[in-house]
Design a protein around this motif. Structure first.
Motif, short mmCIF file in Angstrom:
data_model
loop_
_atom_site.label_atom_id
_atom_site.label_comp_id
_atom_site.label_asym_id
_atom_site.label_seq_id
_atom_site.Cartn_x
_atom_site.Cartn_y
_atom_site.Cartn_z
N LEU A 31 -2.46 -0.06 -2.03
CA LEU A 31 -1.96 -1.01 -1.04
C LEU A 31 -3.11 -1.90 -0.59
N SER A 32 -2.80 -3.15 -0.27
CA SER A 32 -3.86 -4.06 0.17
C SER A 32 -4.31 -3.77 1.59
N GLN A 33 -3.47 -3.13 2.39
CA GLN A 33 -3.82 -2.72 3.74
C GLN A 33 -3.48 -1.25 3.91
N SER A 34 -4.26 -0.57 4.74
CA SER A 34 -3.98 0.84 4.96
C SER A 34 -2.70 1.00 5.78
N VAL A 35 -2.09 2.15 5.64
CA VAL A 35 -0.84 2.45 6.34
C VAL A 35 -1.15 3.49 7.41
N THR A 36 -0.66 3.27 8.61
CA THR A 36 -0.83 4.23 9.69
C THR A 36 0.50 4.96 9.89
N TRP A 37 0.45 6.28 9.88
CA TRP A 37 1.65 7.09 10.02
C TRP A 37 1.67 7.74 11.39
#
Length: 67
Positions: A31-37
């Motif tokens: 992914l180009s940006q991190s994902v926050t869960w």
């Protein structure tokens, strides 16, 4: 299980690259940006937690604090 569903052409999913690596016919795409869960723990009331659930809750709280 979700990897098997993707493998059968029944969807797309987010999963760690390490999990995807278990399926030699799936492709991980960075992914180009991190994902926050947001992670939630459903359990019995605090006074009735099993030792395992209490340990898991502590681990999740510590991991969240260090993130």
């Amino acid at each position: 299980m979700v990897g098997e569903l993707v493998r059968q052409g029944l969807g797309t999913t987010f999963m760690p690259a390490s999990e995807c690596a278990e399926f030699d016919d799936l492709r991980a795409v960075a992914l180009s940006q991190s994902v926050t869960w947001q992670v939630y723990l459903a359990s019995q009331p605090v006074g009735r937690l099993t030792p395992a659930t209490a340990a898991l809750a502590d681990m999740l709280i510590q991991a969240a604090a260090s993130a």
